[in-house]
Design a protein around this motif. Structure first.
Motif, PDB file in Angstrom:
ATOM      1  N   GLU A 113      61.798  19.432  29.871  1.00  0.00           N
ATOM      2  CA  GLU A 113      61.410  20.359  30.921  1.00  0.00           C
ATOM      3  C   GLU A 113      61.860  21.782  30.562  1.00  0.00           C
ATOM      4  OE1 GLU A 113      59.641  21.995  33.532  1.00  0.00           O
ATOM      5  OE2 GLU A 113      59.642  19.860  34.078  1.00  0.00           O
ATOM      6  N   TYR A 114      60.891  22.729  30.588  1.00  0.00           N
ATOM      7  CA  TYR A 114      61.186  24.114  30.227  1.00  0.00           C
ATOM      8  C   TYR A 114      61.020  25.081  31.389  1.00  0.00           C
ATOM      9  CZ  TYR A 114      61.478  22.885  25.297  1.00  0.00           C
ATOM     10  OH  TYR A 114      61.867  22.353  24.103  1.00  0.00           O
ATOM     11  N   ALA A 115      60.516  24.637  32.541  1.00  0.00           N
ATOM     12  CA  ALA A 115      60.381  25.536  33.685  1.00  0.00           C
ATOM     13  C   ALA A 115      61.759  26.003  34.122  1.00  0.00           C
ATOM     14  CB  ALA A 115      59.656  24.844  34.833  1.00  0.00           C
ATOM     15  N   SER A 116      61.937  27.286  34.237  1.00  0.00           N
ATOM     16  CA  SER A 116      63.170  27.962  34.632  1.00  0.00           C
ATOM     17  C   SER A 116      64.186  28.065  33.498  1.00  0.00           C
ATOM     18  CB  SER A 116      63.836  27.292  35.847  1.00  0.00           C
ATOM     19  OG  SER A 116      64.850  28.125  36.361  1.00  0.00           O
ATOM     20  N   TYR A 117      63.844  27.564  32.304  1.00  0.00           N
ATOM     21  CA  TYR A 117      64.761  27.684  31.159  1.00  0.00           C
ATOM     22  C   TYR A 117      64.186  28.703  30.178  1.00  0.00           C
ATOM     23  CZ  TYR A 117      66.888  23.537  33.159  1.00  0.00           C
ATOM     24  OH  TYR A 117      67.503  22.655  34.010  1.00  0.00           O
TER      25      TYR A 117
END
Length: 624
Positions: free
Chosen positions: A467-471
């Motif tokens: 998961e890359y959302a918000s990273y």
């Protein structure tokens, strides 16, 4: 021309000049025997900084030209057609005072004690301009497209008339051969002469779209209309896929030559790749009442790599990137990157779902449009780039993209384009637009909000998704972004204000992020990284808001009114026709971006801001 045929011509020309300066800094290895090194028993990597006085000049001059010649015409059965030919071309001359640094000469002087970077370089700056390697090149591109379109109604159905749109086109994009020279003034044996061969891509397309009413308009209560939307596109691509470039080293002993891309019997290889693509979209649009519409659709897409994405760059970028090296106890240091194309890229495909609702009221709120949409996009073999840190963290997955020296330090990262195995994005978009007129002028108000619910990427075939959302510091993006603006127009004047919002995002290495989850694959007892969260004082980077403003004055419109009143000569009007002047301010309130301890390259400030703070622009345009 006639009542049934109308010809048109559209010609445009633009020219842009840019001047900039960049601080070049390189990491080199100081041998243990160097008389200036305090590390007597170890080879160490040291960064040689360049002060503002030694910053490298870069200039770019680009010209863009285009011309379209076409005609619209009447066809039988009340159909309408359009045929046109478009040519466009661009030419860019770029000069860089330092495309890279002569590392060979710099390292020799360091290890001989002629320069000493082991001092406070802000107090004792090093003069490194003599190590600069300049670069100058002219790059051109050209596009030819011929297209035919026709639209009209199909035979009437009892409940309405379906429509059909057809399109046929051929697009040829060309990039002529160009030459780039690298002259190393202190190490001429390193001089290179690179010929990037001409490249061409041909795309043939056939397109059809139909809208078919499924019920008679306003036939039933709360069913104002219901229609199906179907579209299909058949495309054939032909792309040059042979050897992309040849580099000569004339001063080497003996002189050498090497190729980038596939070769045949040690020489240049000529080849073309051909792709066929069949894509479609299908959707339903339902209006329970005239002002409200619900839409749902599914679509597929196919995208081959462009010629530019297939060109391999062999010269490191002069601006280094700071990374954290997990193989050296999380040591922080700057390294050079290779950026650009990759001749091994494959086409990417995608599937998408969209669903939304649109409200366009009448009466007092006429001019208002509210749209809420949910989307999901699945990309396969997505053409993209990963961050340098992500490549370093996943060196086991990308071993051929990391180069290390004998001491185990990274000396080069290949950050060229790559095919990701799968990328899956889900999110929501909301927009509000309102246009209205008053005695004081017309107004256009807009606002938008985008929320990325999930962004997962797969880095290896059959591997897990992360998961890359918000990273954002680990190769992802902030979850939330927004904008709002207002534009007022009256007579020759236009005034606008726009605001941008970027939500908070997670700092590098925290629990749940890609770096942490990848570490857990090999070490179930892995703990979150605190390299950046401790100096940050938080696990997140703060949200941020910036504001821009502009004023535009259309000179021709003002002069027209003046000459109409005075009866003066129209020469001034002819000269000023199409002339407009715009003045703008970026970051009106001089807002400093929030602290982001991961971002050394932007002085530990969030890259979503502008380190230049407030800036201004003036644009003068002449439309013909």
């Amino acid at each position: 021309m006639t009542d049934q045929i109308e010809a048109f011509v559209d010609v445009s020309f633009s020219k842009t000049n840019r001047v900039g300066f960049s601080a070049i800094h390189n990491a080199i290895t100081a041998n243990a025997s160097s008389p200036v090194s305090p590390f007597l028993n170890n080879n160490v990597s040291v960064t040689v900084l360049v002060t503002p006085e030694n910053s490298a000049l870069s200039t770019a001059e680009s010209e863009n030209r285009s011309a379209t010649l076409g005609a619209t015409f009447e066809l039988p059965f009340d159909w309408k057609g359009e045929a046109d030919y478009t040519w466009s071309g661009s030419e860019t001359y770029q000069f860089t005072e330092a495309i890279t640094v002569d590392d060979t000469a710099l390292a020799a002087d360091l290890n001989a004690g002629r320069i000493n970077p082991f001092v406070d370089q802000s107090l004792y700056p090093l003069d490194v301009r003599k190590y600069y390697v300049p670069d100058a090149a002219t790059r051109e591109s050209e596009l030819h497209e011929i297209a035919f379109r026709a639209a009209g109604s199909l035979p009437q159905l009892p409940w309405g008339a379906p429509t059909l749109t057809l399109g046929l086109s051929r697009r040829i994009s060309k990039r002529p051969e160009f030459v780039a020279e690298r002259s190393f003034p202190l190490s001429p044996v390193s001089n290179t002469f690179t010929v990037t061969f001409a490249n061409e891509q041909i795309t043939d397309s056939l397109y059809a779209e139909t809208r078919v009413p499924l019920v008679k308009e306003a036939r039933f209560p709360l069913v104002h209309s219901l229609e199906a939307e179907l579209a299909g596109r058949v495309e054939q691509f032909e792309v040059d896929a042979g050897t992309t470039s040849q580099t000569f080293r004339p001063n080497a002993v003996p002189p050498t030559s090497s190729y980038v891309g596939p070769t045949l019997n040690g020489g240049r290889y000529y080849a073309t790749d051909k792709y066929d693509s069949n894509n479609y979209s299908a959707g339903l649009k339902f209006n329970p009442i005239r002002s409200i519409a619900f839409r749902v659709s599914r679509a597929t897409a196919f995208l081959p790599p462009t010629p530019a994405q297939l060109i391999k760059n062999t010269i490191p970028n002069p601006n280094l990137i700071t990374i954290t090296d997990p193989k050296n106890n999380n040591l922080r240091y700057a390294v050079p990157l290779i950026i650009g194309g990759n001749p091994d890229l494959k086409p990417q495909t995608s599937e998408s779902w969209n669903a939304g609702v649109i409200w366009q009221p009448t009466g007092l709120l006429k001019g208002l449009r509210v749209n809420l949409e949910y989307y999901r996009i699945q990309q396969f073999d997505a053409i993209s780039t990963l961050t340098a840190q992500l490549l370093v963290t996943n060196e086991g997955t990308f071993p051929d993209r990391i180069t290390r020296d004998a001491a185990g330090l990274i000396t080069l990262i290949d950050n060229s384009a790559i095919n990701l195995f799968e990328r899956d994005t889900r999110g929501w978009d909301a927009t509000i637009d309102y246009h209205f007129s008053t005695p004081l002028g017309s107004f256009a108000v807009n606002a938008g909000l985008s929320f990325i619910e999930s962004l997962t990427q797969q880095l290896a075939f059959n591997g897990p998704k992360f998961e890359y959302a918000s990273y954002a510091n680990e190769g992802g993006v902030p979850e939330l972004k927004g904008s709002a603006g207002v534009v007022w127009q009256r007579g020759p004047w236009t005034v606008g204000w726009n605001s941008q919002y970027v939500g908070e995002y997670n700092q590098w290495g925290i629990a749940g992020g890609p770096v942490f989850e990848q570490a857990r694959l090999t070490n179930p007892n892995a703990v979150p990284q605190t390299t950046y969260t401790l100096p940050q004082g938080s696990k997140t980077v703060d949200a941020q808001v910036y504001h821009d403003a502009f004023v535009t004055y259309r000179l021709g419109e003002s002069l027209r009114k003046l000459t109409d009143r005075s009866g003066a000569s129209g020469l001034a009007l002819k000269a000023a026709r199409g002339v407009s002047v715009q003045f703008g301010v970026r970051n009106v309130f001089n807002t400093i971006a929030p602290l982001d301890t991961f971002q050394a390259e932007t002085f530990y400030l969030s890259p979503y801001g502008d380190t230049r703070l407030r800036s201004y622009w003036v644009t003068v345009k002449k439309a013909f």
